[in-house]
Enzyme design. Structure first.
Site, PDB file in Angstrom:
ATOM      1  N   ASP A   1       1.936  -3.496  11.343  1.00 57.32           N
ATOM      2  CA  ASP A   1       0.746  -2.843  10.789  1.00 57.32           C
ATOM      3  C   ASP A   1      -0.456  -3.779  10.826  1.00 57.32           C
ATOM      4  OD1 ASP A   1       1.852  -4.567   8.915  1.00 57.32           O
ATOM      5  OD2 ASP A   1       2.143  -3.061   7.367  1.00 57.32           O
TER       6      ASP A   1
ATOM      7  N   HIS B   1       6.770   1.002  -0.268  1.00 53.58           N
ATOM      8  CA  HIS B   1       6.255   1.221   1.083  1.00 53.58           C
ATOM      9  C   HIS B   1       6.968   0.325   2.087  1.00 53.58           C
ATOM     10  CE1 HIS B   1       2.638  -1.862   0.816  1.00 53.58           C
ATOM     11  NE2 HIS B   1       3.758  -2.466   1.139  1.00 53.58           N
TER      12      HIS B   1
ATOM     13  N   ASN C   1       5.845  -0.575  -4.461  1.00 56.38           N
ATOM     14  CA  ASN C   1       5.862   0.891  -4.570  1.00 56.38           C
ATOM     15  C   ASN C   1       6.808   1.527  -3.543  1.00 56.38           C
ATOM     16  OD1 ASN C   1       4.475   0.484  -2.196  1.00 56.38           O
ATOM     17  ND2 ASN C   1       2.673   1.691  -2.744  1.00 56.38           N
TER      18      ASN C   1
ATOM     19  N   GLU D   1       2.893   4.502   2.931  1.00 58.41           N
ATOM     20  CA  GLU D   1       2.845   4.565   1.475  1.00 58.41           C
ATOM     21  C   GLU D   1       3.668   5.757   0.972  1.00 58.41           C
ATOM     22  OE1 GLU D   1       1.662   2.090   0.023  1.00 58.41           O
ATOM     23  OE2 GLU D   1      -0.352   1.499   0.648  1.00 58.41           O
TER      24      GLU D   1
END
Ligand code: PGA
Length: 251
Positions: A67, A137, A135, A142
């Site tokens: 990413d 991800h 979280n 996400e």
């Protein structure tokens, strides 16, 4: 899934480096996909050491990365490709024409993502490294990301942006990023998930020992046939508590 729990960050990093070394020794022209963040820094240092000792060579490998933030300048050191260049690529013998960079300028974003996705599919990733966000991800997929997602433009969650704020201070954290999709990640033949520290203990347990849930992107890894989860003891603490309770009930 294979799970190995190591006493501390250094031991975890060495175990992950062994996994990479085995892959490269078995198949010198392996296609690798690399992660950024704090978690893999020790692994990369170990790989550099192994290269310097003549144990492994990256000369035939191809390297992708997961990413990249949007709208950073080409040489911004906070960019993920540039970070990888600083901690690994520039210190080993990888060939620059075998590095694949996800970047948004010069071409239209959609076109850049499509090209990247085609390259991933053409070269087939042998070993892909993932960290996990607090979280859940994976890469910048996400919570709520589609299981069918491929390389694309995404908006970053507030949690992710808050966690990156120290790095960007006084600049704002980018709002958007490019990321390999969940489907692109699952195409990798082997996935190594690395995680350390107590703050990841809850999400590691939920991701690998809870229901598969689109709100926890990492949970889809339960369906991949070859996942190696390498963690340190603090990151494994919730899993271990659950196992102890389970055993106590059985007794
Ligand atoms: P970290 O990031 O390695 O800095 O914890 C992991 C991630 O957000 O994927």
């Amino acid at each position: 899934m294979k799970l190995s729990i190591h006493p501390n960050y250094d031991a975890m990093s060495r175990a992950a480096a062994q996994c990479f070394a085995q892959q490269i020794l078995k198949k010198p022209d392996s296609t690798l996909c690399l992660a950024t963040g704090k978690t893999p820094l020790g692994l990369y240092q170990n790989l550099v050491d192994m290269f310097q000792k003549g144990i492994i060579s990256f000369s035939k490998t191809r390297c992708f990365h997961l990413d990249e933030y949007l709208e950073l300048s080409f040489d911004d050191p906070r960019g993920f490709f540039n970070t990888l260049n600083q901690v690994l690529f520039s210190k080993v013998d990888v060939q620059t024409d075998r590095l694949y960079r996800l970047f948004d300028t010069k071409r239209m974003i959609e076109e850049a993502c499509l090209d990247y996705e085609q390259m991933i599919q053409q070269y087939e990733i042998d070993l892909l490294l993932l960290g996990i966000g607090v979280n859940g991800h994976i890469a910048f997929n996400e919570p709520g990301s589609s299981w069918e997602s491929q390389t694309r433009l995404v908006s970053l969650s507030q949690t992710t942006r808050d966690r990156a704020s120290a790095e960007f201070n006084p600049d704002p954290v980018p709002i958007q990023a490019l990321t390999m999709g969940i489907k692109s990640i699952l195409r990798a033949k082997k996935i190594l998930v690395l995680s350390n520290g107590k703050e990841k203990a809850g999400i590691i347990s939920e991701s690998f020992f809870g229901p598969i849930d689109v709100q926890i992107p990492a949970s889809i890894l339960q369906l991949h046939p070859d996942v190696n989860l390498i963690v340190d003891e603090p990151a494994a603490s919730v899993i271990q508590e659950k196992m102890e309770k389970h055993n106590a009930i059985k007794l």
